[in-house]
Design an enzyme around this catalytic site. Structure first.
Site, PDB file in Angstrom:
ATOM      1  N   CYS A  24     -21.456  -0.636  -3.045  1.00 30.95           N
ATOM      2  CA  CYS A  24     -21.501  -1.530  -4.214  1.00 30.95           C
ATOM      3  C   CYS A  24     -22.729  -1.392  -5.096  1.00 30.95           C
ATOM      4  O   CYS A  24     -22.596  -1.153  -6.291  1.00 30.95           O
ATOM      5  CB  CYS A  24     -21.377  -2.980  -3.761  1.00 30.95           C
ATOM      6  SG  CYS A  24     -19.734  -3.387  -3.208  1.00 30.95           S
ATOM      7  N   PHE A  33     -17.386 -11.022  -3.230  1.00 26.47           N
ATOM      8  CA  PHE A  33     -18.802 -10.864  -2.876  1.00 26.47           C
ATOM      9  C   PHE A  33     -18.983 -10.555  -1.394  1.00 26.47           C
ATOM     10  O   PHE A  33     -19.984 -10.914  -0.788  1.00 26.47           O
ATOM     11  CB  PHE A  33     -19.579 -12.134  -3.272  1.00 26.47           C
ATOM     12  CG  PHE A  33     -19.434 -12.476  -4.730  1.00 26.47           C
ATOM     13  CD1 PHE A  33     -20.165 -11.776  -5.681  1.00 26.47           C
ATOM     14  CD2 PHE A  33     -18.542 -13.453  -5.153  1.00 26.47           C
ATOM     15  CE1 PHE A  33     -20.020 -12.053  -7.035  1.00 26.47           C
ATOM     16  CE2 PHE A  33     -18.382 -13.734  -6.509  1.00 26.47           C
ATOM     17  CZ  PHE A  33     -19.115 -13.037  -7.452  1.00 26.47           C
ATOM     18  N   ASP A  43       0.843  -1.181   0.000  1.00 31.40           N
ATOM     19  CA  ASP A  43       0.000   0.000   0.000  1.00 31.40           C
ATOM     20  C   ASP A  43       0.882   1.236   0.000  1.00 31.40           C
ATOM     21  O   ASP A  43       1.972   1.211   0.577  1.00 31.40           O
ATOM     22  CB  ASP A  43      -0.918   0.011   1.241  1.00 31.40           C
ATOM     23  CG  ASP A  43      -2.141   0.876   1.015  1.00 31.40           C
ATOM     24  OD1 ASP A  43      -3.224   0.318   0.794  1.00 31.40           O
ATOM     25  OD2 ASP A  43      -2.006   2.119   1.030  1.00 31.40           O
ATOM     26  N   SER A  98     -38.796  -4.715   1.828  1.00 31.24           N
ATOM     27  CA  SER A  98     -39.038  -3.435   1.158  1.00 31.24           C
ATOM     28  C   SER A  98     -38.812  -2.298   2.147  1.00 31.24           C
ATOM     29  O   SER A  98     -38.867  -2.488   3.363  1.00 31.24           O
ATOM     30  CB  SER A  98     -40.462  -3.392   0.609  1.00 31.24           C
ATOM     31  OG  SER A  98     -41.384  -3.684   1.632  1.00 31.24           O
ATOM     32  N   GLY A  99     -38.556  -1.120   1.615  1.00 33.81           N
ATOM     33  CA  GLY A  99     -38.306   0.023   2.474  1.00 33.81           C
ATOM     34  C   GLY A  99     -37.712   1.182   1.705  1.00 33.81           C
ATOM     35  O   GLY A  99     -38.013   1.374   0.518  1.00 33.81           O
TER      36      GLY A  99
HETATM   37  C1  UDX Z   1     -23.350  -5.902  -1.270  1.00 31.62           C
HETATM   38  C2  UDX Z   1     -23.434  -7.365  -1.745  1.00 31.62           C
HETATM   39  O1  UDX Z   1     -24.352  -8.075  -0.926  1.00 31.62           O
HETATM   40  C3  UDX Z   1     -22.046  -8.010  -1.732  1.00 31.62           C
HETATM   41  O2  UDX Z   1     -22.142  -9.329  -2.243  1.00 31.62           O
HETATM   42  C4  UDX Z   1     -21.164  -7.166  -2.635  1.00 31.62           C
HETATM   43  O3  UDX Z   1     -19.918  -7.691  -2.832  1.00 31.62           O
HETATM   44  C5  UDX Z   1     -21.078  -5.748  -2.082  1.00 31.62           C
HETATM   45  O4  UDX Z   1     -22.404  -5.209  -2.062  1.00 31.62           O
HETATM   46  P1  UDX Z   1     -23.227  -4.604   1.038  1.00 31.62           P
HETATM   47  O5  UDX Z   1     -23.215  -3.343   0.209  1.00 31.62           O
HETATM   48  O6  UDX Z   1     -22.263  -4.733   2.159  1.00 31.62           O
HETATM   49  O7  UDX Z   1     -22.991  -5.887   0.100  1.00 31.62           O
HETATM   50  O8  UDX Z   1     -24.712  -4.703   1.642  1.00 31.62           O
HETATM   51  P2  UDX Z   1     -25.967  -5.669   1.581  1.00 31.62           P
HETATM   52  O9  UDX Z   1     -26.101  -6.352   2.892  1.00 31.62           O
HETATM   53  O10 UDX Z   1     -25.994  -6.487   0.354  1.00 31.62           O
HETATM   54  O11 UDX Z   1     -27.142  -4.555   1.492  1.00 31.62           O
HETATM   55  C6  UDX Z   1     -27.179  -3.603   0.423  1.00 31.62           C
HETATM   56  C7  UDX Z   1     -28.316  -2.610   0.601  1.00 31.62           C
HETATM   57  O12 UDX Z   1     -29.562  -3.229   0.301  1.00 31.62           O
HETATM   58  C8  UDX Z   1     -28.455  -2.034   2.012  1.00 31.62           C
HETATM   59  O13 UDX Z   1     -28.693  -0.633   1.910  1.00 31.62           O
HETATM   60  C9  UDX Z   1     -29.672  -2.731   2.581  1.00 31.62           C
HETATM   61  O14 UDX Z   1     -30.349  -1.955   3.525  1.00 31.62           O
HETATM   62  C10 UDX Z   1     -30.502  -2.935   1.319  1.00 31.62           C
HETATM   63  N1  UDX Z   1     -31.444  -4.073   1.420  1.00 31.62           N
HETATM   64  C11 UDX Z   1     -30.957  -5.354   1.496  1.00 31.62           C
HETATM   65  C12 UDX Z   1     -32.811  -3.846   1.416  1.00 31.62           C
HETATM   66  O15 UDX Z   1     -33.258  -2.696   1.334  1.00 31.62           O
HETATM   67  N2  UDX Z   1     -33.656  -4.921   1.499  1.00 31.62           N
HETATM   68  C13 UDX Z   1     -33.223  -6.199   1.574  1.00 31.62           C
HETATM   69  O16 UDX Z   1     -34.062  -7.112   1.634  1.00 31.62           O
HETATM   70  C14 UDX Z   1     -31.819  -6.430   1.591  1.00 31.62           C
END
Ligand code: UDX
Length: 430
Positions: free
Chosen positions: A268, A156, A30, A260-261
């Site tokens: 990501c 992931f 780094d 939902s929400g």
């Molecule tokens: C995500 C992917 O899951 C992961 O595989 C990838 O490599 C990086 O992006 P992350 O961003 O850490 O991971 O969050 P994640 O837990 O997937 O949630 C993403 C967003 O979706 C959050 O804002 C969460 O609140 C929202 N979400 C998730 C919903 O609104 N409803 C759901 O049912 C699930």
């Protein structure tokens, strides 16, 4: 094996610590001297459950760090885990990873043995071979396919469970261009495959690059579809959560990612859907469905505000925002739905009082002038309305605290507060 990982951000550090834990010798590279020092002292530069322990155990031993790219010559494979941030048009900016590839190439020029370069960062199809592979060839004066190979291994990891996700993945995707690269990359993953038996997908490099985008676009679109259905449910006074629980029993749909929400945020989903749209346009294809998923995601915070306005016009009112992180379990506010919610409140002339158990300092950088308080209780005290943006467990336990609101109007964007006597409760999709 001897591995080098370029980049000690959230992915690079997690991957390095986990590979060390699986028995490899890992060198992290780094440009930030402070991060290098921290890692060598056994301290994790980022916060992820379980990471502190792994870095403390292996840091300075099987896991070392340096600012010197020359260290790659002592290793069998190098993972590039550098950021690919969004440009204004949504496409990825590859300048940081290109600079890393150049430094790596310069160092590899004086290595005699074969080397494998593995791209971990999220990049659009063609980047690993055509952009990064070419840069390494130029900088090293060596030939790809002869002196070195490139490969792609998408990540992931979810924030908040990155270590667990790495050590117990559903799948490992190995994108390679020939048998030799596949053998070496498979050898890197052998201890993980032995310990946790994930599905191993052996595929081409461009396919591996696309799998990452497809994975995130699918999940983001799934949540947006659930949000769209939820919005329609709300119009008909139907509880979207009961509907989703039922459809989740169909194993072609699956029970996860049906909440939902107020929508998705984080580092990501927003970035990868935008990059996929930009990449499709680049080829003259109109990605209507992914664009619609983004549009629905932008609609949800607006609907939250509309529900509040139905009960309390925010102008001149004190409105509590509960939750600032993009999801529970993290202090990350990148693309958090709290950002458009606070902006909309400010545009409507409300006084915003915000609370989050861990993300306050990060949100202060976006909104230095709103009021931040130390507890949900303090946020609710004297408020004319409350908007729930993050599903932190502690919000489920709120009860008498609502009584201290001047006007107990609660609009819940995450179905975490229970409908109860004494408050005007609106669920976003229920
Ligand atoms: C995500 C992917 O899951 C992961 O595989 C990838 O490599 C990086 O992006 P992350 O961003 O850490 O991971 O969050 P994640 O837990 O997937 O949630 C993403 C967003 O979706 C959050 O804002 C969460 O609140 C929202 N979400 C998730 C919903 O609104 N409803 C759901 O049912 C699930």
């Amino acid at each position: 094996m001897e591995l080098s990982i370029v980049g000690s951000g959230y992915v690079g550090t997690t991957v390095a610590a986990c590979f060390a834990d699986l028995g490899h010798s890992v060198t992290n590279i780094d440009i930030d001297e402070d991060i290098v020092e921290q890692l060598n002292d056994g301290q994790a530069p980022i916060h992820e459950p379980g990471l502190d322990e792994l870095v403390a155990e292996h840091g300075g031993d099987r896991l070392t760090a340096t600012t010197d790219y020359g260290a790659v010559r002592e290793t069998d494979a190098t993972f590039l885990a550098l950021p690919t941030p969004s440009r204004a048009d949504g496409s990825i900016d590859t300048s940081i990873i290109e600079a890393g590839a150049r430094s790596l190439g310069e160092a590899l020029g004086s290595k005699d043995d074969y080397h494998l370069v593995v791209v971990k960062s999220t990049v659009v199809p063609g980047t690993t071979e055509d952009v990064l592979g070419s840069i390494i060839e130029d900088a090293s004066n060596e030939s790809r396919g002869e002196d070195f190979d490139v490969a792609m291994n998408p990540e992931f990891l979810r924030e908040g469970s990155a270590v667990e996700d790495f050590l117990g993945p559903d799948k490992v995707v190995l994108g390679t261009e020939n048998e030799r690269a596949n053998e070496r990359l498979s050898a890197v993953f052998e201890p993980l495959v032995e310990s946790s038996a994930p599905a191993v997908v052996e595929t081409g490099i461009r396919e591996a690059e696309m799998i990452k985008y497809a994975n995130n676009a699918f999940l983001a679109t799934k949540v947006s579809l659930v949000n769209e259905l939820g919005n329609i449910c709300k119009e008909y006074d139907v509880d979207a959560y009961e509907v989703m629980d039922a459809i989740g029993l169909d194993d072609r749909i699956g029970e996860r990612f049906l909440r939902s929400g107020v929508g998705w945020g984080g580092s990501c989903f927003p970035k990868d859907t935008a990059a996929l749209v930009a990449a499709a346009h680049e080829k003259g294809y109109e990605p209507s469905l992914v664009e619609a998923a983004i549009e629905v995601n932008e609609k949800q915070p607006k609907r939250l505000l509309e529900l509040l306005e139905d009960h309390v016009p925010p102008q001149g009112k004190r409105i509590a925002v509960l939750g600032l992180a993009f999801k529970p379990g993290t202090d990350d506010v990148r693309n958090s739905r709290a950002i458009p919610v606070i902006e909309a409140l400010q545009n409507r002339g409300a006084t915003v009082v915000a609370y989050d158990p861990v993300a306050t300092e990060n949100m202060r950088e976006h909104f230095p002038d709103i009021e931040y308080v130390e507890s949900a209780t303090a946020a609710l005290d004297g408020a004319d309305g409350a908007l729930v943006v993050t599903d932190w467990d502690e919000f489920a336990a709120l009860d008498d605290e609502f009584e201290s609101m001047t006007d107990p109007v609660v609009v819940d964007g995450r179905r975490i507060v229970e409908r109860r006597e004494g408050i005007t409760y609106e669920g976003l999709t229920w």
